[in-house]
Design a protein around this motif. Structure first.
Motif, PDB file in Angstrom:
ATOM      1  N   GLU A  83       0.830  -1.198   0.000  1.00  0.00           N
ATOM      2  CA  GLU A  83       0.000   0.000   0.000  1.00  0.00           C
ATOM      3  C   GLU A  83       0.869   1.254   0.000  1.00  0.00           C
ATOM      4  O   GLU A  83       0.642   2.179  -0.786  1.00  0.00           O
ATOM      5  CB  GLU A  83      -0.925   0.012   1.213  1.00  0.00           C
ATOM      6  N   PRO A  93      -6.569   5.504  -2.557  1.00  0.00           N
ATOM      7  CA  PRO A  93      -7.475   4.483  -2.006  1.00  0.00           C
ATOM      8  C   PRO A  93      -8.918   4.745  -2.429  1.00  0.00           C
ATOM      9  O   PRO A  93      -9.361   5.887  -2.454  1.00  0.00           O
ATOM     10  CB  PRO A  93      -7.311   4.614  -0.495  1.00  0.00           C
ATOM     11  N   ARG A 104      -7.435  -4.751  -0.553  1.00  0.00           N
ATOM     12  CA  ARG A 104      -7.690  -3.315  -0.471  1.00  0.00           C
ATOM     13  C   ARG A 104      -7.833  -2.788  -1.898  1.00  0.00           C
ATOM     14  O   ARG A 104      -7.139  -3.233  -2.797  1.00  0.00           O
ATOM     15  CB  ARG A 104      -6.551  -2.603   0.250  1.00  0.00           C
ATOM     16  N   TYR A 106      -7.885   0.307  -4.784  1.00  0.00           N
ATOM     17  CA  TYR A 106      -7.251   1.583  -5.129  1.00  0.00           C
ATOM     18  C   TYR A 106      -7.616   1.953  -6.556  1.00  0.00           C
ATOM     19  O   TYR A 106      -8.098   1.125  -7.320  1.00  0.00           O
ATOM     20  CB  TYR A 106      -5.721   1.459  -5.035  1.00  0.00           C
TER      21      TYR A 106
END
Length: 119
Positions: A83, A93, A104, A106
């Motif tokens: 990240e 993000p 996650r 993005y």
């Protein structure tokens, strides 16, 4: 040194199993799964994935102002380190609320979505 390796290309669609079947006919391979997420394992070892997208609107091509409706899953060893790396490269993000998940979301500098996924 690379920050990640390509996991799978995911296509949003209204019927994942049906679209996976189409690509299985085009590319060969085996369709695995049912429901909102289906994988196509192609003979040379790579995969495509198909994800249900309620209200799916097919992309228009060429149309620079419309989405191409896919995202990349990038497999990483360390989510936090990866990240930091992608943010330093200009990613932003898109879905930072749930830090307990194994992925996650993005946007790349051009706005295309991608996921970092714990490997």
């Amino acid at each position: 040194m690379a920050l990640a390796k390509l996991g799978v290309v995911v296509l949003d669609c209204p019927d994942p199993r049906s679209l996976a079947g189409f690509y299985a006919e085009v590319l060969g391979g085996t369709v695995e799964g049912d429901g909102d997420w289906v994988d196509l394992k192609v003979p040379e070892g790579s995969s495509l994935a198909f994800q249900a997208a309620p209200g799916h609107v097919p992309p228009k091509w060429p149309a620079p102002d419309d989405s191409q409706q896919f995202h990349l899953d990038l497999v990483v060893d360390d989510l936090d380190a990866a990240e930091k790396g992608v943010l330093a490269l200009g990613a932003r993000p898109l879905d930072a609320e749930d830090r307990s998940r194994t992925w996650r979301v993005y946007a790349d500098p051009a706005g295309h979505p991608f996921c970092l996924c714990a490997g």
